[in-house]
Design a protein around this motif. Structure first.
Motif, mmCIF file in Angstrom:
data_model
loop_
_atom_site.group_PDB
_atom_site.id
_atom_site.type_symbol
_atom_site.label_atom_id
_atom_site.label_comp_id
_atom_site.label_asym_id
_atom_site.label_seq_id
_atom_site.Cartn_x
_atom_site.Cartn_y
_atom_site.Cartn_z
ATOM 1 N N THR A 131 0.826 -1.204 0.000
ATOM 2 C CA THR A 131 0.000 0.000 0.000
ATOM 3 C C THR A 131 0.862 1.256 0.000
ATOM 4 N N ILE A 132 1.929 1.249 0.801
ATOM 5 C CA ILE A 132 2.750 2.453 0.953
ATOM 6 C C ILE A 132 3.264 2.950 -0.383
ATOM 7 N N GLN A 133 3.928 2.099 -1.140
ATOM 8 C CA GLN A 133 4.516 2.577 -2.386
ATOM 9 C C GLN A 133 3.445 3.012 -3.372
ATOM 10 N N MET A 134 2.298 2.343 -3.362
ATOM 11 C CA MET A 134 1.238 2.711 -4.294
ATOM 12 C C MET A 134 0.683 4.097 -3.993
ATOM 13 N N VAL A 135 0.401 4.391 -2.711
ATOM 14 C CA VAL A 135 -0.183 5.701 -2.399
ATOM 15 C C VAL A 135 0.832 6.828 -2.554
ATOM 16 N N MET A 214 -4.877 -3.645 0.803
ATOM 17 C CA MET A 214 -4.547 -2.581 -0.146
ATOM 18 C C MET A 214 -5.762 -1.696 -0.408
ATOM 19 N N ALA A 215 -6.945 -2.310 -0.479
ATOM 20 C CA ALA A 215 -8.155 -1.546 -0.760
ATOM 21 C C ALA A 215 -8.547 -0.659 0.418
ATOM 22 N N VAL A 216 -8.645 -1.244 1.601
ATOM 23 C CA VAL A 216 -9.153 -0.465 2.742
ATOM 24 C C VAL A 216 -8.117 0.526 3.254
ATOM 25 N N GLU A 217 -6.840 0.188 3.178
ATOM 26 C CA GLU A 217 -5.807 1.111 3.639
ATOM 27 C C GLU A 217 -5.696 2.319 2.716
ATOM 28 N N THR A 218 -5.842 2.106 1.417
ATOM 29 C CA THR A 218 -5.797 3.228 0.477
ATOM 30 C C THR A 218 -6.929 4.209 0.757
ATOM 31 N N LYS A 219 -8.105 3.673 1.060
ATOM 32 C CA LYS A 219 -9.234 4.538 1.408
ATOM 33 C C LYS A 219 -8.940 5.358 2.663
ATOM 34 N N LYS A 220 -8.356 4.725 3.663
ATOM 35 C CA LYS A 220 -8.097 5.417 4.924
ATOM 36 C C LYS A 220 -6.990 6.464 4.778
ATOM 37 N N ILE A 221 -5.977 6.167 3.978
ATOM 38 C CA ILE A 221 -4.829 7.071 3.842
ATOM 39 C C ILE A 221 -5.092 8.175 2.827
ATOM 40 N N LEU A 222 -5.622 7.796 1.672
ATOM 41 C CA LEU A 222 -5.655 8.711 0.525
ATOM 42 C C LEU A 222 -7.016 9.379 0.339
#
Length: 340
Positions: A131-135, A214-222
């Motif tokens: 997730t980190i590198q993607m966001v 990856m799905a839920v963390e991206t929502k929370k971060i980005l």
């Protein structure tokens, strides 16, 4: 005067990388302790030119320590993270234990640093490495064009499964050349000369937990309005995660503006030459701090689509570096006061 820092899970791959990163970045350390399970007590780890004897996490008193960088496994963090926080030690946890708890910030400093101000429990979560590198790569593009949907296929190194995963790839690779049958312990199938489309356990909808993360963390971060579907694959690479990302935006994508935004983005290196070898591969990102973006191109199959290739060292930006950057950002925001 600096800070008193506890590194929890210090004998693991991420713990050792944290110690290395703290030293390389000259984090203001006044005192440092290496902690691990009772079976690792007494072992030695390096911090620059110093040798630290590992102490027993289970009996350690966190009183008077400023920050704890945790990577001992989720079940261990569940016990000792709150214990450290209660003693006044700010916990930055690399495990999955606290990531989706609503009162625990999930932070990538280049993306959502101000969420650190919400750390009311004294615990901050480090996101999943993929997730980190993607966001980090998506953030500047989201700011320009407003991200709507992401389709991502990952090619994840065995270091994501720890030192035992790396050892299994090494042993299976050696065994292949001498005719030994593969010993399969860390992964679902042989990993040497193979790809395994499963990371973590399967969930009810057919996705694996890694893909769900990856799905839920991206929502929370980005952005909570971004939709993500991931296919996560373990590949026979020791260190360095790769991702093939297709992003769909609300607004028309201008390729020149996208390139410029990525060139200027903190933590991103754009290396994208339309020639043989004009891209970054995982072996080239090992030991590097950046998230590398290559193969940038418009996606003609959807309105406002953009495709690219992204690689990063999963032990550094995917874990240790991001945790240390969180601590550095907390200092910059005056959220990590010295108590001595």
């Amino acid at each position: 005067m600096g800070y008193r820092v506890a590194v929890v899970g210090a004998t693991g791959a991420v713990g050792r990388e944290i110690l290395k990163t703290l030293h390389e970045r000259e984090f203001p350390v006044d005192d440092i302790v290496a902690l691990a399970s009772p079976r690792s007590t007494g072992r030695e780890v390096s911090f620059g030119d110093r040798t630290l004897k590992v102490q027993n996490l289970e009996t350690f008193d966190f009183t008077g320590w400023d920050v704890g960088l945790f990577s001992p496994g989720a079940s261990v963090s569940a016990i000792h993270g709150p214990r450290a926080a209660k003693a006044g030690c700010i916990v930055i946890d690399n495990t999955s234990q606290f990531r989706m708890e609503p009162d625990v910030p999930l932070v990538v400093p280049e993306v959502n640093p101000n969420d650190l101000k919400k750390a009311k429990r004294g615990i901050i979560a480090n996101p999943n490495c993929s997730t980190i590198q993607m966001v980090v790569a998506l953030k500047p593009l989201h700011d320009l064009f407003t991200l709507k949907r992401v389709i991502v296929a990952t090619y994840q190194a065995v270091a994501g499964a720890g030192t035992d995963g790396m050892h299994e790839l090494e042993q299976q690779t050696k065994g292949t050349f001498v005719g030994d049958p593969p010993v399969i312990e860390q992964f679902q199938k042989q990993i040497a000369f193979n790809c395994i489309p499963q990371i973590d356990r399967f969930m009810d909808d057919g996705a694996t937990k890694e893909e769900w993360k990856m799905a839920v963390e991206t929502k929370k971060i980005l952005d909570p309005d971004v939709s993500v579907i991931a296919t996560c694959v373990r590949v026979p690479v020791f260190i360095g995660h790769s991702e093939a990302i297709v992003a769909e935006f609300e607004e028309p994508v201008d390729l020149a503006r996208a390139r410029e935004a990525l060139r200027e983005a903190e933590g991103v290196v754009l290396l994208d030459k339309h020639e043989d070898g004009g891209y970054v591969t995982p072996i080239e990102c090992v030991g590097e701090d950046a998230t590398y973006v290559s193969r940038l191109r418009l996606d003609p199959t959807v309105p406002n689509g953009l495709a690219f290739w992204c690689v990063s060292d999963n032990l550094r930006k995917g874990a240790a570096l991001n945790a240390v950057q969180i601590a550095e950002t907390m200092i910059a925001l005056d959220l990590l006061p010295k108590r001595h």
